[in-house]
Write a protein that holds these residues in place. Structure first.
Motif, PDB file in Angstrom:
ATOM      1  N   PRO A  31     -64.735-106.518   0.344  1.00 36.18           N
ATOM      2  CA  PRO A  31     -64.799-107.353   1.833  1.00 36.18           C
ATOM      3  C   PRO A  31     -64.565-108.926   1.309  1.00 36.18           C
ATOM      4  O   PRO A  31     -63.828-108.958   2.387  1.00 36.18           O
ATOM      5  CB  PRO A  31     -65.897-107.155   3.040  1.00 36.18           C
ATOM      6  N   ASP A  32     -65.016-109.302   0.734  1.00 32.83           N
ATOM      7  CA  ASP A  32     -64.663-110.567  -0.191  1.00 32.83           C
ATOM      8  C   ASP A  32     -63.236-111.405  -0.658  1.00 32.83           C
ATOM      9  O   ASP A  32     -63.503-112.247  -1.389  1.00 32.83           O
ATOM     10  CB  ASP A  32     -65.683-110.879  -0.394  1.00 32.83           C
ATOM     11  N   PHE A  44     -62.470-109.317   4.772  1.00 33.03           N
ATOM     12  CA  PHE A  44     -63.085-109.428   6.341  1.00 33.03           C
ATOM     13  C   PHE A  44     -62.665-109.849   7.105  1.00 33.03           C
ATOM     14  O   PHE A  44     -62.125-109.817   7.499  1.00 33.03           O
ATOM     15  CB  PHE A  44     -64.280-109.818   5.827  1.00 33.03           C
ATOM     16  N   ASP A  45     -62.255-110.828   6.886  1.00 31.20           N
ATOM     17  CA  ASP A  45     -62.114-111.826   8.028  1.00 31.20           C
ATOM     18  C   ASP A  45     -59.662-111.464   8.212  1.00 31.20           C
ATOM     19  O   ASP A  45     -60.141-110.816   9.661  1.00 31.20           O
ATOM     20  CB  ASP A  45     -60.890-113.265   7.700  1.00 31.20           C
ATOM     21  N   ARG A  48     -60.982-107.865  10.474  1.00 34.78           N
ATOM     22  CA  ARG A  48     -62.257-108.458  12.139  1.00 34.78           C
ATOM     23  C   ARG A  48     -61.060-108.976  12.470  1.00 34.78           C
ATOM     24  O   ARG A  48     -60.855-108.988  14.162  1.00 34.78           O
ATOM     25  CB  ARG A  48     -63.135-109.943  11.940  1.00 34.78           C
ATOM     26  N   HIS A  78     -70.421-106.390   8.085  1.00 28.54           N
ATOM     27  CA  HIS A  78     -69.776-107.009   7.093  1.00 28.54           C
ATOM     28  C   HIS A  78     -69.531-105.981   5.605  1.00 28.54           C
ATOM     29  O   HIS A  78     -68.488-105.244   4.704  1.00 28.54           O
ATOM     30  CB  HIS A  78     -70.972-108.006   5.894  1.00 28.54           C
ATOM     31  N   LEU A  80     -68.576-102.424   4.107  1.00 27.52           N
ATOM     32  CA  LEU A  80     -67.146-101.778   3.678  1.00 27.52           C
ATOM     33  C   LEU A  80     -67.248-100.957   4.939  1.00 27.52           C
ATOM     34  O   LEU A  80     -66.106-100.928   5.526  1.00 27.52           O
ATOM     35  CB  LEU A  80     -66.253-101.719   2.362  1.00 27.52           C
ATOM     36  N   LEU A  83     -67.733-101.598   8.653  1.00 32.25           N
ATOM     37  CA  LEU A  83     -66.790-102.427   8.475  1.00 32.25           C
ATOM     38  C   LEU A  83     -64.931-101.385   9.257  1.00 32.25           C
ATOM     39  O   LEU A  83     -64.538-101.611  10.048  1.00 32.25           O
ATOM     40  CB  LEU A  83     -65.895-103.118   7.874  1.00 32.25           C
TER      41      LEU A  83
END
Length: 252
Positions: A31-32, A44-45, A48, A78, A80, A83
């Protein structure tokens, strides 16, 4: 409008492209991981953003409204796996709302003064291409970009002209025309003058353009969405028109 995909086909494409989006996110380092085509964003952004958009448009598609509802996705996990499950739920909410609405239900849309209709059909079409381009973003982050379906990319160029480049706001520069040519055999015209910016099919008897751009439908789509630059296409004519269009923020 320059294309006319059926509502059922749009819903299927939203689902198919969302599945491709989730696969790309799952294949990325995590995610990062940075998203090269969205500077400053992580995966992640990106998830989202897209999931929040699916939920927001699900609420909008529920019926006519003078103003859009507030965007509220709640807490986004957050982790994975969680998410991806959250995004899948977001997409299901959108598809359910669109099916319930039917293609003709009117609703708020930021493009209501342009060519594309402010109804559930227009929402479905917009979400197809939002997911399509963000799938490209996710695949780029994962290091494994897959070719876009050519027919979907073709409609994507037309949809962008019908929404993002369709406005009654007066063009603040010298009147101009832009021709977009896809090597797959489709072309479009965008006129820019005191009446605004208006897309139309490009006919054989059209006058020479101020500037033209040629590439694959995918390249043209990624260009109008800001993922590619003028150097990635074959351009002819006054390139300053493109620079002016990219910088233009019309007030309506």
């Amino acid at each position: 409008m320059t294309e006319s995909l059926e509502f059922s086909a749009l819903l299927q494409l939203v689902d198919e492209r969302s599945a491709a989006f989730r696969s790309a996110v799952a294949a990325a380092p995590g995610p990062d991981a940075p998203v090269p085509s969205c500077p400053g964003w992580t995966l992640f952004d990106l998830v989202r953003h897209l999931g929040t958009g699916q939920r927001w448009w699900a609420a909008i598609a529920a019926g006519p409204a003078e103003a859009p509802p507030a965007k509220d996705a709640g807490e986004v996990p957050h982790d994975l796996e969680a998410l991806l499950a959250w995004y899948a739920e977001s997409n299901a909410l959108l598809l359910g709302a669109l099916r319930e609405a039917g293609p003709e239900r009117e609703c708020w849309a930021w493009w209501s003064l342009g060519v594309s209709p402010a109804n559930a059909w227009g929402v479905a079409r917009r979400r197809v291409h939002e997911v399509l381009v963000h799938t490209y973003d996710a695949q780029l982050a994962a290091g494994a970009v897959q070719p876009m379906p050519a027919d979907v990319a073709i409609d994507g160029v037309a949809e962008f002209l019908d929404t993002c480049n369709s406005t009654p706001a007066a063009w603040p520069h010298k009147a101009a025309t832009i021709h977009y040519h896809a090597v797959e055999g489709r072309s479009w015209l965008l006129t820019l003058d005191g009446t605004g910016a208006w897309p139309a099919p490009l006919t054989e008897d059209a006058a020479p353009a101020s500037v033209s751009a040629t590439g694959t439908a995918e390249q043209l789509l990624l260009f109008v969405w800001g993922r590619l630059t003028m150097s990635d296409l074959k351009l002819e004519g006054d390139q300053q028109v493109f620079e002016q269009l990219i910088a233009w923020e019309p007030e309506e």
